[in-house]
Design a protein around this motif. Structure first.
Motif, PDB file in Angstrom:
ATOM      1  N   ARG A  28       7.822 -40.335 -51.357  1.00  0.00           N
ATOM      2  CA  ARG A  28       7.232 -38.998 -51.277  1.00  0.00           C
ATOM      3  C   ARG A  28       5.707 -39.126 -51.364  1.00  0.00           C
ATOM      4  O   ARG A  28       5.191 -39.770 -52.266  1.00  0.00           O
ATOM      5  N   TYR A  32       5.961 -34.551 -50.799  1.00  0.00           N
ATOM      6  CA  TYR A  32       6.710 -34.370 -49.554  1.00  0.00           C
ATOM      7  C   TYR A  32       7.476 -35.644 -49.196  1.00  0.00           C
ATOM      8  O   TYR A  32       6.890 -36.728 -49.155  1.00  0.00           O
ATOM      9  N   GLU A  36      10.338 -36.012 -43.842  1.00  0.00           N
ATOM     10  CA  GLU A  36      10.014 -34.666 -43.394  1.00  0.00           C
ATOM     11  C   GLU A  36       8.629 -34.584 -42.756  1.00  0.00           C
ATOM     12  O   GLU A  36       8.368 -33.706 -41.933  1.00  0.00           O
TER      13      GLU A  36
END
Length: 280
Positions: A28, A32, A36
């Motif tokens: 991440r 995020y 993604e």
């Protein structure tokens, strides 16, 4: 028995960061998930996210990318590009050529953007305190010259009478200001600095690439030191392209001057050591 949990906590505290969280099967950036982000945001957005902690708006992203695109290259006459190409002819790898080139992006070659952001921000601070743009700029220039000398970074160019990149970047900022996407104050400051320099010198001293990108970085609220880092990031694209081209072209030990050209020797005239030893 040693307390492994305490050791783990101590190790985790040693390298604490808000940038990346990673564990087996999970990555991440700023919270995020990488899966993604891939395919959904551009590279400029990723740079912004990593540095600023949040994704930029579409308007911020457009200006930021324009600044990054504008400064990627200025040809082999730029010291950083020349060094990268020479490094490749000495047998260096691409990463060594990149590192060698980036290492010379300093106060004079590559550092002007940081200096201009500092200048613009000091003038902007005076305006926030109530000074008009003309008065604040005059005082800002006087203060700058007292501290750093007569050269004002970000204006004038040794090669271009008008740097073709600057008007386009400034036009993008002013259009964004008209739409209310940025304040536009630093663009006004740049115009006023340009006007006062022309009045002082009796000739145009137009905005250059360092000044124009500084306008964008200041409008986007980047701290001044990041302007230098972002220039290094941008120019690394050109450095990589030239290093790769030189590797494909081949050549060995390509120096700063064409083969057969020699430097200007201004030292002692030819002499013999025998005249010294005979007199000792």
């Amino acid at each position: 028995m040693p307390d492994t949990r305490a050791f783990n906590a101590q190790a985790a505290d040693w390298w604490q960061t808000e940038i990346i969280d990673m564990r087996p099967g999970e990555i991440r950036y700023r919270g995020y998930p990488i899966e993604e982000l891939i395919g959904r945001i551009g590279f400029a957005d990723m740079v912004w996210l990593m540095i600023r902690g949040e994704l930029p708006s579409a308007a911020q992203s457009a200006l930021f990318e324009a600044a990054l695109v504008s400064a990627v290259d200025h040809g082999p006459q730029a010291p950083s590009i020349a060094i990268a190409r020479m490094a490749m002819t000495c047998g260096s790898s691409l990463n060594n050529a990149l590192a060698s080139a980036v290492n010379v992006l300093d106060d004079i070659h590559g550092g002007a953007g940081e200096q201009v952001v500092e200048l613009f921000q000091s003038i902007s601070t005076s305006m926030e305190a109530g000074s008009g743009v003309e008065e604040a700029t005059r005082q800002g220039l006087a203060d700058w010259r007292e501290l750093h000398g007569k050269i004002v970074p970000g204006f004038g160019h040794r090669f271009h009478p008008i740097d073709p990149r600057a008007p386009r970047l400034l036009a993008l900022v002013e259009a964004a200001a008209e739409r209310g996407e940025v304040n536009g104050r630093h663009a006004r400051i740049a115009r006023e600095v340009e006007r006062q320099l022309q009045a002082d010198k009796g000739k145009p001293i137009p905005l250059n690439i360092d000044g124009a990108t500084a306008v964008i970085y200041a409008e986007l609220d980047f701290p001044a030191p990041l302007a230098r880092g972002l220039f290094c990031l941008s120019r690394s694209v050109g450095i990589l392209a030239h290093a790769w081209e030189q590797q494909c072209q081949g050549g060995r030990n390509k120096g700063p001057m064409p083969k057969g050209w020699l430097w200007d020797y201004r030292g002692h005239p030819p002499r013999s050591i025998s005249t010294v030893t005979e007199s000792r």
